[in-house]
Design an enzyme around this catalytic site. Structure first.
Site, PDB file in Angstrom:
ATOM      1  N   VAL A  54       0.852  -1.147  -0.010  1.00 23.59           N
ATOM      2  CA  VAL A  54       0.140  -0.107  -0.141  1.00 23.59           C
ATOM      3  C   VAL A  54       0.745   1.293  -0.063  1.00 23.59           C
ATOM      4  O   VAL A  54       0.421   2.336  -0.207  1.00 23.59           O
ATOM      5  CB  VAL A  54      -0.901  -0.050   1.311  1.00 23.59           C
ATOM      6  CG1 VAL A  54      -0.192   0.314   2.598  1.00 23.59           C
ATOM      7  CG2 VAL A  54      -2.233   0.792   0.984  1.00 23.59           C
ATOM      8  N   TYR A  55       2.041   1.165   0.197  1.00 19.76           N
ATOM      9  CA  TYR A  55       3.172   2.272   0.328  1.00 19.76           C
ATOM     10  C   TYR A  55       3.093   3.015  -1.278  1.00 19.76           C
ATOM     11  O   TYR A  55       3.752   2.356  -2.094  1.00 19.76           O
ATOM     12  CB  TYR A  55       4.458   2.011   0.746  1.00 19.76           C
ATOM     13  CG  TYR A  55       4.331   1.618   2.163  1.00 19.76           C
ATOM     14  CD1 TYR A  55       3.233   1.804   3.098  1.00 19.76           C
ATOM     15  CD2 TYR A  55       5.684   1.204   2.799  1.00 19.76           C
ATOM     16  CE1 TYR A  55       3.639   1.305   4.347  1.00 19.76           C
ATOM     17  CE2 TYR A  55       5.604   0.555   3.966  1.00 19.76           C
ATOM     18  CZ  TYR A  55       4.519   0.821   4.846  1.00 19.76           C
ATOM     19  OH  TYR A  55       4.943   0.621   5.948  1.00 19.76           O
ATOM     20  N   SER A  56       2.402   4.181  -1.421  1.00 21.21           N
ATOM     21  CA  SER A  56       2.377   4.639  -2.716  1.00 21.21           C
ATOM     22  C   SER A  56       1.867   3.699  -3.647  1.00 21.21           C
ATOM     23  O   SER A  56       2.165   3.783  -4.757  1.00 21.21           O
ATOM     24  CB  SER A  56       3.895   5.238  -3.224  1.00 21.21           C
ATOM     25  OG  SER A  56       4.245   6.315  -2.128  1.00 21.21           O
ATOM     26  N   GLN A  57       0.863   2.998  -3.243  1.00 21.97           N
ATOM     27  CA  GLN A  57       0.232   1.867  -4.038  1.00 21.97           C
ATOM     28  C   GLN A  57       1.115   1.411  -4.874  1.00 21.97           C
ATOM     29  O   GLN A  57       0.885   1.197  -6.237  1.00 21.97           O
ATOM     30  CB  GLN A  57      -0.768   2.625  -5.094  1.00 21.97           C
ATOM     31  CG  GLN A  57      -1.987   3.336  -4.202  1.00 21.97           C
ATOM     32  CD  GLN A  57      -3.005   2.436  -3.868  1.00 21.97           C
ATOM     33  OE1 GLN A  57      -3.942   1.999  -4.568  1.00 21.97           O
ATOM     34  NE2 GLN A  57      -3.118   2.233  -2.647  1.00 21.97           N
ATOM     35  N   GLY A  58       2.042   0.612  -4.296  1.00 22.76           N
ATOM     36  CA  GLY A  58       2.924  -0.505  -4.869  1.00 22.76           C
ATOM     37  C   GLY A  58       4.399   0.280  -5.370  1.00 22.76           C
ATOM     38  O   GLY A  58       5.282  -0.524  -5.949  1.00 22.76           O
TER      39      GLY A  58
END
Length: 343
Positions: A54-58
């Site tokens: 989920v960090y910056s959506q991958g």
């Protein structure tokens, strides 16, 4: 860089872990600069790298994957699942359906054929934990992941995971990743003793309390401009009434650090490193300068007198702000769970 045992797995990891939440759109969007920071951490002896889908959506996983080219075998690589990816309502959570799909996406982004530590990022009441552990156990047997971890789990959920593994024949959870800092000591009551009882590795997140213990948040100083502050203004607003206790504690801790010949950052990290249940606190730099400020903390040893003074400023087991707990169960957040009213 000192090495510590990762619970009872037999694996040795560095006393500091590198967190990569700040690499990508939500922190440092420069991939080359982020990769340079990762390489500097590895060169300094850090071998535990932690990220999440989920960090910056991958994007963070993609940066880590590029950074570990030709260095993958030297790293104990950890990532997490649970958070919402995109807009599909099923691209989220702890279900078997999502886990077996999302692990493939993380493997692709990380450019690897296995993940050393695959962590459940948060609890989810709608999914039976046995369902989650069953899917993760299958991934261990398939060789796609090596170990299972949790993050920000309640003490009862940690114990439940151990019970399920024993009674249902699942692979055992070997680590927990909780919030822990001088300003957020709540896990000292149960989580850390439970981790010691079951031999779990503990890799705390936010040992600098989201930057409150970095030296930027001081009485009379202007509000720091931070990327986290934009996403969680209540947690990081100096003037907010709920943060008054944190600000007062920071002032007292800054004075203690100065008297002890330490930076506030080293005092804060040294405190977390001191607890016998802690394996490796996760540092999360956005810049190379921030990384350099934190690396030396692995060598810090706080005296008993200094630790006693810290206990006077923030007593053991106390978390000054509920916002720093990282997770509130639905039994607290959902009024319908607490009321008999028909409405």
């Amino acid at each position: 860089m000192p090495l510590r045992p990762f619970g009872r797995t037999g694996v040795k990891v560095s006393a500091l872990a590198l967190g990569t939440m700040m690499f990508g759109e939500r922190g440092n969007p420069d991939h080359h600069d982020s990769i340079r920071i990762i390489h500097r951490a590895l060169d300094a002896g850090i071998n535990l790298v932690d990220t999440a889908d989920v960090y910056s959506q991958g994007e963070s996983e993609e940066i880590v994957g590029k950074a570990l080219k030709n260095r993958r075998d030297d790293v104990f690589l950890a990532t997490k699942f649970h958070g919402q990816i995109g807009t599909d309502p099923n691209h989220f959570g702890n279900s078997r359906r999502w886990i077996v799909r999302e692990v493939e996406h993380s493997l692709r982004r990380l450019r690897t054929d296995h993940i050393d530590l695959y962590q459940v990022h948060r609890p989810e009441e709608d999914t039976d934990f046995d369902e989650t552990l069953g899917a993760l156990s299958d991934l261990v047997h398939q060789g796609k992941i090596r170990y299972i971890g949790t993050s920000t789990f309640e003490p009862s959920a940690i114990v439940e995971g151990q019970w399920i593994a024993e009674k249902r024949g699942r692979e055992r959870v070997v680590s927990e990743q909780p919030p822990y800092s001088i300003l957020a000591r709540g896990i000292e009551r149960e989580v850390l003793p439970i981790a010691q009882r079951y031999g779990l590795a503990v890799i705390p997140w936010s040992p600098l309390a989201g930057g409150w213990l970095s030296g930027k948040f001081r009485a009379g100083a202007p509000q720091p401009a931070t990327t986290r502050g934009g996403r969680q203004p209540g947690r990081f607003e100096i003037g907010a009434p709920e943060n008054a206790g944190k600000l007062a504690a920071v002032e007292a801790l800054a004075l203690l650090a100065e008297q002890s010949g330490l930076s506030l950052i080293h005092l804060a990290l040294g405190f977390v490193l001191e607890h016998p249940a802690v394996t490796a606190p996760i540092i999360g730099p956005r810049t190379l300068e921030q990384l350099e400020d934190q690396l030396g903390a692995a060598q810090v040893r706080l005296s008993r007198d200094v630790l006693d003074e810290i206990d006077k400023i923030v007593p053991p087991g106390v978390t000054l702000s509920a916002r720093d707990q990282g997770y509130q169960p639905p039994s607290v957040t959902d009024p319908a769970r607490r009321r008999r009213s028909a409405t």
